[in-house]
Design a protein around this motif. Structure first.
Motif, mmCIF file in Angstrom:
data_model
loop_
_atom_site.group_PDB
_atom_site.id
_atom_site.type_symbol
_atom_site.label_atom_id
_atom_site.label_comp_id
_atom_site.label_asym_id
_atom_site.label_seq_id
_atom_site.Cartn_x
_atom_site.Cartn_y
_atom_site.Cartn_z
ATOM 1 N N LEU A 27 -31.992 76.464 44.404
ATOM 2 C CA LEU A 27 -32.604 75.475 45.301
ATOM 3 C C LEU A 27 -31.511 74.677 46.003
ATOM 4 C CD1 LEU A 27 -35.553 74.227 43.063
ATOM 5 C CD2 LEU A 27 -35.601 75.940 44.873
ATOM 6 N N GLY A 28 -31.649 74.528 47.314
ATOM 7 C CA GLY A 28 -30.666 73.816 48.119
ATOM 8 C C GLY A 28 -29.608 74.715 48.740
ATOM 9 N N ASP A 29 -29.556 75.979 48.325
ATOM 10 C CA ASP A 29 -28.580 76.919 48.888
ATOM 11 C C ASP A 29 -28.989 77.361 50.287
ATOM 12 O OD1 ASP A 29 -27.122 76.860 46.549
ATOM 13 O OD2 ASP A 29 -27.649 78.902 45.917
ATOM 14 N N LYS A 30 -27.982 77.576 51.129
ATOM 15 C CA LYS A 30 -28.217 78.165 52.447
ATOM 16 C C LYS A 30 -28.359 79.674 52.246
ATOM 17 C CE LYS A 30 -26.358 78.509 57.089
ATOM 18 N NZ LYS A 30 -25.251 78.185 57.983
ATOM 19 N N SER A 125 -33.629 91.475 47.540
ATOM 20 C CA SER A 125 -34.283 90.923 46.347
ATOM 21 C C SER A 125 -33.241 90.464 45.328
ATOM 22 C CB SER A 125 -35.258 91.923 45.729
ATOM 23 O OG SER A 125 -34.619 93.122 45.371
ATOM 24 N N GLN A 126 -32.142 91.180 45.206
ATOM 25 C CA GLN A 126 -31.079 90.767 44.288
ATOM 26 C C GLN A 126 -30.385 89.501 44.784
ATOM 27 O OE1 GLN A 126 -28.543 94.196 43.749
ATOM 28 N NE2 GLN A 126 -30.109 95.316 42.622
ATOM 29 N N SER A 127 -30.162 89.387 46.089
ATOM 30 C CA SER A 127 -29.497 88.187 46.611
ATOM 31 C C SER A 127 -30.354 86.941 46.385
ATOM 32 C CB SER A 127 -29.136 88.351 48.087
ATOM 33 O OG SER A 127 -30.282 88.362 48.892
ATOM 34 N N PHE A 128 -31.680 87.109 46.387
ATOM 35 C CA PHE A 128 -32.577 85.984 46.118
ATOM 36 C C PHE A 128 -32.771 85.752 44.623
ATOM 37 C CE2 PHE A 128 -33.614 86.272 50.551
ATOM 38 C CZ PHE A 128 -34.021 84.991 50.891
ATOM 39 N N LEU A 139 -38.256 78.707 52.589
ATOM 40 C CA LEU A 139 -37.030 78.339 53.276
ATOM 41 C C LEU A 139 -37.333 77.316 54.361
ATOM 42 C CD1 LEU A 139 -35.596 81.945 53.863
ATOM 43 C CD2 LEU A 139 -35.434 80.511 51.817
ATOM 44 N N HIS A 140 -36.500 76.273 54.423
ATOM 45 C CA HIS A 140 -36.636 75.244 55.458
ATOM 46 C C HIS A 140 -35.589 75.515 56.523
ATOM 47 C CE1 HIS A 140 -36.274 70.778 56.708
ATOM 48 N NE2 HIS A 140 -37.194 71.377 57.417
ATOM 49 N N ASN A 141 -36.016 75.551 57.774
ATOM 50 C CA ASN A 141 -35.111 75.788 58.884
ATOM 51 C C ASN A 141 -34.444 74.470 59.254
ATOM 52 O OD1 ASN A 141 -33.755 76.718 61.105
ATOM 53 N ND2 ASN A 141 -35.560 77.457 62.173
ATOM 54 N N LEU A 148 -33.028 77.138 50.920
ATOM 55 C CA LEU A 148 -34.057 77.412 49.920
ATOM 56 C C LEU A 148 -34.581 76.108 49.330
ATOM 57 C CD1 LEU A 148 -35.635 79.479 48.224
ATOM 58 C CD2 LEU A 148 -33.730 79.456 46.600
ATOM 59 N N LYS A 149 -35.907 75.909 49.429
ATOM 60 C CA LYS A 149 -36.538 74.683 48.939
ATOM 61 C C LYS A 149 -37.449 74.905 47.732
ATOM 62 C CE LYS A 149 -34.935 71.656 51.820
ATOM 63 N NZ LYS A 149 -34.204 70.493 51.335
ATOM 64 N N TYR A 150 -37.979 76.124 47.576
ATOM 65 C CA TYR A 150 -38.851 76.433 46.438
ATOM 66 C C TYR A 150 -38.745 77.913 46.141
ATOM 67 C CZ TYR A 150 -42.928 77.377 43.566
ATOM 68 O OH TYR A 150 -43.736 77.802 42.547
ATOM 69 N N LYS A 151 -38.821 78.256 44.850
ATOM 70 C CA LYS A 151 -38.901 79.665 44.459
ATOM 71 C C LYS A 151 -39.738 79.783 43.195
ATOM 72 C CE LYS A 151 -34.569 79.888 41.829
ATOM 73 N NZ LYS A 151 -33.328 80.662 41.679
ATOM 74 N N GLY A 152 -40.504 80.868 43.131
ATOM 75 C CA GLY A 152 -41.269 81.108 41.920
ATOM 76 C C GLY A 152 -42.699 81.528 42.163
#
Length: 194
Positions: A27-30, A125-128, A139-141, A148-152
């Motif tokens: 989270l927070g990564d570009k 998929s591996q990079s994510f 993802l927030h532009n 990246l703002k949320y995952k799961g």
């Protein structure tokens, strides 16, 4: 001895699972740009979505029972948010010719109204750090690219839509669109292993 080997195998599988889930973007990564092909062999890049406020990436697979349960919910969300600057991308990491793979033609047969892409080598998929289908990434532009703002998980009830009490994905999208901090942290996705 068999008991020891079985315990060792289970320990190894749990360790691999934990390592796999901790990899990839945090989270927070570009997020780096990527390009994949759709079922009609057209190239689509993340950078093509530069005019979108938010991009929702869904790793999914038409052969996964959980993905099938979520398909209508996700298509409805995509339709609901399409006029608010939200772009959905479905990415299938199980396309190819091997055992358990899905034919590329299956992607072309889906007419979602948004791109459905093949990650044949599973590099995206591996990079994510995606480990399940379906698993979502919001993802927030920003002016500097996508963050990246949320995952799961999509929500708290994969089996019964009417039993959902917490809509994790919807909440994350609403908060990103409102330029607020996302209050739901990454929730573990329920689904089929990639």
């Amino acid at each position: 001895m068999r008991r020891y080997l079985a315990l060792l195998a289970v320990t190894l599988l749990v360790s691999i699972s934990i390592f796999a889930q901790s990899g990839g973007y945090q989270l927070g990564d570009k997020v780096a740009d990527f390009t994949l092909k759709d079922g009609n062999n057209n190239s689509v890049s993340l950078s093509d979505m530069a005019k979108s406020k938010t991009v929702v990436i869904v790793f999914t697979n038409n052969l996964c029972p959980y993905a099938k349960l979520y398909e209508n919910r996700l298509v409805t969300l995509a339709s609901t948010y399409s006029n608010q600057g939200v772009q959905f991308l479905f990415i299938n990491p199980s396309v190819g010719t091997g055992e358990g793979s899905e034919p590329l033609a299956n992607l072309a047969a889906k007419n979602y109204g948004f791109p459905y892409l093949a990650d044949e080598e599973q590099k995206v998929s591996q990079s994510f750090g995606a480990t399940k289908t379906p698993e979502v990434f919001v993802l927030h532009n920003t002016s500097g690219g996508f963050v990246l703002k949320y995952k799961g998980a999509i929500d708290d009830n994969p089996q019964v839509e009417s039993g959902v009490k917490s809509n994790f994905l919807k909440t994350a999208i609403d908060q990103v669109l409102a330029n607020k901090a996302v209050s739901v942290s990454g929730k573990r996705a329920t689904g089929c292993m990639i």
